[in-house]
Design a protein around this motif. Structure first.
Motif, short mmCIF file in Angstrom:
data_model
loop_
_atom_site.label_atom_id
_atom_site.label_comp_id
_atom_site.label_asym_id
_atom_site.label_seq_id
_atom_site.Cartn_x
_atom_site.Cartn_y
_atom_site.Cartn_z
N TRP A 43 -10.23 -35.64 -32.47
CA TRP A 43 -9.16 -34.88 -32.87
C TRP A 43 -8.04 -35.44 -33.61
CZ3 TRP A 43 -11.02 -30.07 -33.95
CH2 TRP A 43 -12.12 -29.68 -33.12
N GLU A 44 -7.30 -36.37 -33.07
CA GLU A 44 -6.41 -37.25 -33.61
C GLU A 44 -6.71 -37.69 -34.94
OE1 GLU A 44 -2.96 -38.57 -34.90
OE2 GLU A 44 -3.25 -36.81 -33.23
N ALA A 45 -7.86 -38.34 -35.08
CA ALA A 45 -8.10 -38.92 -36.53
C ALA A 45 -8.40 -37.87 -37.34
CB ALA A 45 -9.55 -39.69 -36.04
N THR A 46 -9.11 -36.96 -37.18
CA THR A 46 -9.39 -35.58 -37.81
C THR A 46 -7.88 -34.90 -38.40
OG1 THR A 46 -11.31 -35.02 -36.76
CG2 THR A 46 -10.33 -33.22 -37.86
N LEU A 47 -6.96 -34.82 -37.27
CA LEU A 47 -5.71 -34.21 -37.89
C LEU A 47 -5.00 -35.35 -38.90
CD1 LEU A 47 -4.94 -32.17 -34.72
CD2 LEU A 47 -5.71 -31.47 -36.90
N ALA A 48 -5.23 -36.62 -38.22
CA ALA A 48 -4.30 -37.79 -39.28
C ALA A 48 -5.01 -37.68 -40.94
CB ALA A 48 -4.60 -38.85 -38.70
N PHE A 49 -6.04 -37.31 -40.77
CA PHE A 49 -6.59 -37.29 -42.25
C PHE A 49 -6.00 -36.06 -43.06
CE2 PHE A 49 -9.67 -36.53 -45.78
CZ PHE A 49 -9.54 -37.69 -46.51
N ARG A 50 -5.80 -35.18 -42.28
CA ARG A 50 -5.25 -33.65 -42.93
C ARG A 50 -3.90 -33.94 -43.25
NH1 ARG A 50 -9.89 -33.18 -41.33
NH2 ARG A 50 -11.04 -31.35 -41.15
N ARG A 51 -2.94 -34.60 -42.39
CA ARG A 51 -1.72 -35.28 -42.72
C ARG A 51 -1.68 -36.16 -43.90
NH1 ARG A 51 -1.46 -35.47 -36.86
NH2 ARG A 51 -1.81 -37.72 -36.95
N HIS A 52 -2.57 -36.86 -44.14
CA HIS A 52 -2.58 -37.67 -45.34
C HIS A 52 -2.98 -36.77 -46.56
CE1 HIS A 52 -4.60 -40.23 -48.34
NE2 HIS A 52 -5.80 -39.48 -48.23
N LEU A 53 -3.75 -35.75 -46.52
CA LEU A 53 -3.86 -35.04 -47.93
C LEU A 53 -2.60 -34.13 -47.86
CD1 LEU A 53 -7.71 -33.69 -46.99
CD2 LEU A 53 -6.78 -35.12 -48.61
N TRP A 54 -2.11 -33.55 -46.89
CA TRP A 54 -0.61 -32.72 -47.03
C TRP A 54 0.25 -33.87 -47.80
CZ3 TRP A 54 -2.04 -30.75 -41.77
CH2 TRP A 54 -2.70 -29.55 -41.79
N ALA A 55 0.55 -35.03 -47.45
CA ALA A 55 1.43 -35.97 -47.72
C ALA A 55 1.43 -36.07 -49.21
CB ALA A 55 1.34 -37.35 -47.09
N HIS A 56 0.38 -35.83 -49.86
CA HIS A 56 0.16 -36.07 -51.26
C HIS A 56 0.25 -34.70 -51.81
CE1 HIS A 56 -0.68 -40.35 -51.67
NE2 HIS A 56 -1.42 -40.27 -50.54
N GLY A 57 0.52 -33.65 -51.19
CA GLY A 57 0.79 -32.20 -51.69
C GLY A 57 -0.46 -31.42 -52.01
N LEU A 58 -1.51 -31.88 -51.49
CA LEU A 58 -2.87 -31.07 -51.45
C LEU A 58 -2.86 -30.18 -50.33
CD1 LEU A 58 -5.20 -33.72 -52.38
CD2 LEU A 58 -4.40 -32.46 -53.93
N GLY A 59 -3.33 -28.88 -50.88
CA GLY A 59 -3.78 -27.96 -49.71
C GLY A 59 -4.98 -28.47 -48.95
N VAL A 60 -5.21 -28.03 -47.72
CA VAL A 60 -6.57 -28.44 -47.06
C VAL A 60 -7.39 -27.05 -46.86
CG1 VAL A 60 -7.12 -28.88 -44.64
CG2 VAL A 60 -5.55 -30.23 -45.71
N ALA A 61 -8.60 -27.24 -47.30
CA ALA A 61 -9.58 -26.01 -46.87
C ALA A 61 -10.36 -26.53 -45.66
CB ALA A 61 -10.46 -25.95 -48.41
N GLU A 62 -9.98 -25.84 -44.66
CA GLU A 62 -10.41 -26.43 -43.29
C GLU A 62 -11.76 -25.52 -42.96
OE1 GLU A 62 -11.14 -28.46 -41.46
OE2 GLU A 62 -9.07 -28.57 -40.68
N ALA A 63 -12.75 -26.31 -42.15
CA ALA A 63 -13.87 -25.74 -41.70
C ALA A 63 -14.75 -25.25 -42.57
CB ALA A 63 -13.48 -24.90 -40.62
N MET A 64 -15.02 -25.87 -43.75
CA MET A 64 -15.89 -25.76 -44.94
C MET A 64 -17.08 -26.60 -44.76
SD MET A 64 -14.08 -23.45 -46.58
CE MET A 64 -14.96 -23.22 -48.23
N ALA A 75 -10.93 -29.84 -49.50
CA ALA A 75 -11.96 -29.47 -48.33
C ALA A 75 -12.35 -30.78 -47.64
CB ALA A 75 -13.41 -29.03 -48.73
N ALA A 76 -12.05 -30.64 -46.38
CA ALA A 76 -11.63 -32.12 -45.59
C ALA A 76 -12.86 -32.18 -44.54
CB ALA A 76 -10.40 -32.04 -44.84
N HIS A 77 -13.46 -33.55 -44.35
CA HIS A 77 -14.18 -33.79 -43.44
C HIS A 77 -13.58 -33.93 -42.11
CE1 HIS A 77 -12.61 -37.91 -43.93
NE2 HIS A 77 -12.98 -38.23 -42.66
N VAL A 78 -14.84 -33.86 -40.89
CA VAL A 78 -14.16 -34.24 -39.68
C VAL A 78 -14.66 -35.73 -39.12
CG1 VAL A 78 -14.22 -31.82 -38.77
CG2 VAL A 78 -16.28 -33.18 -38.84
N VAL A 79 -13.84 -35.95 -38.33
CA VAL A 79 -14.04 -37.35 -37.69
C VAL A 79 -14.60 -37.36 -36.37
CG1 VAL A 79 -13.11 -39.64 -36.94
CG2 VAL A 79 -12.00 -38.33 -39.01
N ALA A 80 -15.85 -37.82 -36.21
CA ALA A 80 -16.64 -37.60 -34.99
C ALA A 80 -16.13 -38.58 -34.04
CB ALA A 80 -18.10 -38.08 -35.19
#
Length: 395
Positions: A57-78, A36-41
């Motif tokens: 938005w760019e920093a928020t999406l960059a963090f998701r790319r970081h998680l995907w790059a390690h093979g994790l799924g992203v649980a969004e908007a939790m 489950a991923a946080h948002v960047v204000a």
């Protein structure tokens, strides 16, 4: 070279080198793992406390790319994304749209929270045929869920049916939960994940499933699943009660997964026992992403002891971040993202960076640094010193 930092708990010498965990986008094979991923204000947005959250938005999406790059799924908007604690439905909807597009672009796995937070929380005129507390009626709750479910499906992401504050207010008993969830599951085009979020994460969810007796609530929860097992991919239990999770896991219909949401006992629950195991959908895997992914890949080889040796030492940090009042764990998560260099500031939607004390944050830094979680320990130490200085400490 790092030097001693004078933390509130005493002097601390940061470690010199981080863990060496290179990204590998291949997901683990023995368990399905979501962070489950946080948002960047946006720290420079000129907004008031009554305004909608401003998201970078760019920093928020960059963090998701970081998680995907390690093979994790992203649980969004939790709830980790401050859903209902700074991020409103309009912001969550935009987050889902943007993250869904990004997931398609990079081939990342994504699921997203579906709830009812577009309904008025309190105050204002009550809807027609209002519920027993003057809040939304069941029909309003269903309509709100339907709107969010439709958005998830339109964007091609797996829905996670989140526990609803509005449903907790509107329901008169277990039968209202049974009918509401049956209605939604019949409409879902693909199997969903059901989420039972306990009151330690959100006090407004006390008595969810129609009872404050957890045995009775568990029976109702399982009855929902038993009625539509083909529409339930899995369940996420966030009760911080390992024994109850194991009991529920063993009572699930064949093919329905259990995703642990227990940020206190996750290594044991993911490792499992002779009668089964839990998959993972965890807020603590936001700061632990690379290490967690590596540990589960070790588990993929059948090396349970190696998995536990990697993940067990992280539990002290997780228990610290999620200590009561548990719902404020997001503050520590965002602090660690800033210290790790994933964002340029320690500012949160709704000013939630102030929700934990300086000693709490300093201890989180010490524990995370001890685990080697910071890719650049010198940067983390520099930023921790800056935070101490702002608070009048002696860095």
């Amino acid at each position: 070279m790092t030097t001693t930092i004078h933390l509130p708990q005493g002097p601390y010498t940061p470690r010199a080198t981080p863990l060496d965990l290179a990204p590998t986008a291949l997901p683990p094979t023995s368990r399905t793992v979501f962070s489950a991923a946080h948002v960047v204000a946006d720290p420079y947005a000129d907004i008031s406390p009554d305004d909608a959250a401003a998201v970078d938005w760019e920093a928020t999406l960059a963090f998701r790319r970081h998680l995907w790059a390690h093979g994790l799924g992203v649980a969004e908007a939790m709830d980790t994304a401050q859903r209902g604690m700074g991020l409103d439905w309009a912001g969550a909807a935009e987050l889902i749209r943007r993250s869904a597009a990004e997931a398609k672009a990079v081939g990342g796995r994504i699921a997203c929270g579906v709830g009812t937070d577009q309904l008025r929380p309190t105050g204002g005129p009550a809807p027609t045929d209002a519920g027993p507390t003057g809040g939304p009626a069941l029909a309003d709750v269903r309509t709100a869920y339907e709107e969010q479910l439709a958005l998830a499906e339109e964007n091609g992401v797996q829905p996670i049916l989140m526990a609803s504050r509005a449903l907790a207010r509107a329901a008169r008993g277990p039968e209202d939960y049974l009918s509401t969830y049956a209605h939604l599951l019949r409409q879902a085009s693909e199997p969903v994940i059901l989420h039972w979020l306990g009151p330690m994460f959100d006090p407004a969810l006390e008595g969810y499933w129609g009872s404050t007796d957890l045995d009775e609530a568990t029976d109702t929860f399982l009855e929902v699943i038993a009625g539509h097992p083909d529409k339930v991919d899995g369940i996420k239990i966030s009760l911080l009660d390992a024994a109850r999770e194991i009991d529920v896991r063993r009572r699930l219909p064949s093919g329905v997964r259990c995703y642990t949401g227990d940020d206190f006992t996750y290594p044991e629950l993911i490792a499992g026992d002779e009668r089964g195991f839990s998959h993972a959908l965890l807020g603590i895997f936001d700061p632990l992403g690379p290490l967690a992914a590596h540990a589960v890949r070790v588990l993929d080889t059948g090396d349970t002891a190696g998995f536990r040796a990697l993940l067990d030492p992280t539990v002290e940090l997780s228990r610290h971040l999620f200590r009561p009042p548990t719902r404020f764990y997001k503050t520590g998560v965002v602090l660690l993202a800033w210290l790790a260099g994933h964002q340029s500031h320690f500012t949160m939607a709704g000013g939630l960076q102030s929700a934990r004390s300086l000693p709490h944050l300093a201890k989180a830094y010490e524990l995370a640094d001890g685990l080697g979680l910071f890719p650049d320990p010198d940067l983390a130490a520099h930023r921790m010193r800056a935070l101490l200085a702002v608070h009048g400490g002696t860095p």
